[in-house]
Design an enzyme around this catalytic site. Structure first.
Site, PDB file in Angstrom:
ATOM      1  CB  VAL A 146      -0.670   0.183   1.182  1.00  0.00           C
ATOM      2  CG1 VAL A 146      -1.555   1.631   1.827  1.00  0.00           C
ATOM      3  CG2 VAL A 146      -1.906  -1.175   1.334  1.00  0.00           C
ATOM      4  CB  CYS A 148      -8.205  -7.314   2.347  1.00  0.00           C
ATOM      5  SG  CYS A 148      -6.970  -5.823   1.996  1.00  0.00           S
ATOM      6  CB  THR A 206      -8.111  -2.142   7.201  1.00  0.00           C
ATOM      7  OG1 THR A 206      -7.925  -2.029   5.798  1.00  0.00           O
ATOM      8  CG2 THR A 206      -9.855  -2.397   7.287  1.00  0.00           C
TER       9      THR A 206
END
Length: 425
Positions: free
Chosen positions: A17, A261, A121
């Site tokens: 990311v 994820c 997240t």
């Protein structure tokens, strides 16, 4: 906080990311890429990205991007973006350790009017309830008085060259209205797909965590349908293709749900839900189904081997693929591990081949050996577990030649034609 023209960004965490984000921002701003992993920093300084998300030419072209693992270097920046992992522990509970460590680093380096933006997240409330207090304690500064915070959830899809960071619409938010406007303008300056300004940090956090929870529940439904159809001797893919002719049928496929994820984020939401007294039945049921698919796949394979009169104990099985998805070197939370462990519980010798996986990383993370398949057709079963292009290009003849004269070929990812394999999910 600074004007956009005066922004100097530090991206904390240079993984799948952080690095693409740093490269994107470096097209407009001076950017410092920070990571506590010295080896990662050194490889990036030589123009190499082992995650394969960014090419050598892209790194070279990012002239305003520098790298460091020294906290002192962060002090020259005024806008900090946190992109560290948020995993779960062995009890499937959120592990905020990397996030809290990153917050501690920022608490030691930020100054008045600086802005911190979290992308990792989390469950709703984590930014303001868990991270910011660490920053405040170590810095002696107060949120919305001395420094400001935002949250803009990452939407990177590892290995996806069609949907790059600039091409994915970005949700933004801030700790107050002025900060929300600043964060939105900052991302809008580099995100070609545009931005969506959420009303609060908690809304942005919740929006992110339900994206993958929704996908997880949908895949769990398809996995359960696959189990039912297998018991009915109906080919699952044929059913899905027929149902998919209706315009509003969602095109999910059965399979293992791993990665950083989809197989992780739902546990962040369920953890928060249970902390406020609600047990989320559907989400947890979906997780149980998806977490059990490795065991189910092996049970199917064992039954087929027994039907073919193949001795299970002491047999040799080739697993083709270890990464959590096709054409990507990422092995984080790969559910192929569940298959390997289950096979070994039957006293089966397991070989693993994966052209995308770093053998050193597989050995370090899982204690597994990834190598070329043995020659001479020695396998009692071959399991195509990941749909890498290299496996597709091999074709049925070459894959069949890996097995003994009597063996089982299990196509978990619909890589090969139905009539050419012995079993598929």
């Amino acid at each position: 906080m600074s004007k956009l023209s005066d922004v100097k960004i530090a991206v904390i965490g240079l993984g799948y990311v952080g690095l693409p984000l740093a490269v994107a921002f470096a097209k407009r701003f001076p950017v410092l890429g920070f990571d506590v992993n010295l080896n990662r920093v050194k490889e990036l300084e030589t123009g190499v990205d082992s995650t394969l998300e960014i090419s050598n030419s892209e790194l070279v072209a990012a002239e305003t991007l520098s790298f460091s693992c020294s906290e002192d270097d962060l002090k020259s920046c005024n806008t900090f973006i946190v992109t560290v992992p948020t995993p779960i522990d062995k009890f499937k509970r959120p592990d905020l350790t990397p996030l809290l460590k990153a917050s501690a680093i920022l608490g030691r380096v930020i100054k008045k009017d600086d802005v911190i933006i979290y992308e990792s997240t989390v469950y709703p409330g984590a930014t303001e309830d868990d991270c910011i207090p660490v920053v405040e304690k170590l810095s002696g500064l107060s949120l919305n008085k001395d420094f400001f915070a935002g949250y803009s959830p990452e939407r990177i899809n590892p290995g996806d060259k069609s949907h790059r960071v600039e091409d994915i619409l970005k949700v933004t938010s801030g700790s107050d209205q002025t900060t929300a406007d600043f964060v939105d303008s900052l991302y809008a300056s580099v995100i070609k797909a545009g931005t969506f300004k959420a009303s609060s940090i908690k809304v942005a956090e919740a929006a992110k965590v339900i994206e993958n929870t929704q996908r997880d529940v949908n895949i769990a439904l398809i996995n359960e349908l696959a189990i039912i159809f297998n018991k009915l001797n109906i080919d699952t893919l044929e059913v899905l293709e027929a149902a998919g002719t209706k315009w509003n049928f969602l095109p999910f496929r059965p399979g293992l749900v791993g990665g950083h994820c989809i197989g992780v984020d739902p546990y962040y939401l369920t953890h928060k839900a249970e902390s406020v007294g609600y047990r989320p039945e559907m989400i947890l049921a979906g997780r149980r189904i998806n977490d059990g698919m490795g065991s189910y796949v092996v049970s199917q394979l064992i039954k087929k081997m027994i039907n073919k009169k193949i001795q299970v104990s002491g047999s040799r099985v080739l697993v083709m693929g270890l990464t959590f998805k096709e054409n990507c070197p990422d092995i984080r939370n790969t559910k192929i591990i569940d298959i390997v462990d289950e096979l070994k519980s039957y006293e089966i010798d397991v070989d693993i081949v994966d052209p995308w996986c770093d053998p050193l990383e597989a050995a370090k993370e899982y204690g597994l050996v990834v190598s070329n398949p043995a020659e001479g057709g020695v396998y009692d079963a071959v399991l195509v577990a990941v749909a890498h292009d290299e496996f597709k290009e091999m074709g049925i003849k070459a894959i069949r030649e890996l097995g003994r004269s009597k063996h089982v070929l299990y196509d978990l990812k619909y890589v090969l034609p139905k009539d050419d394999v012995d079993i598929r999910l």
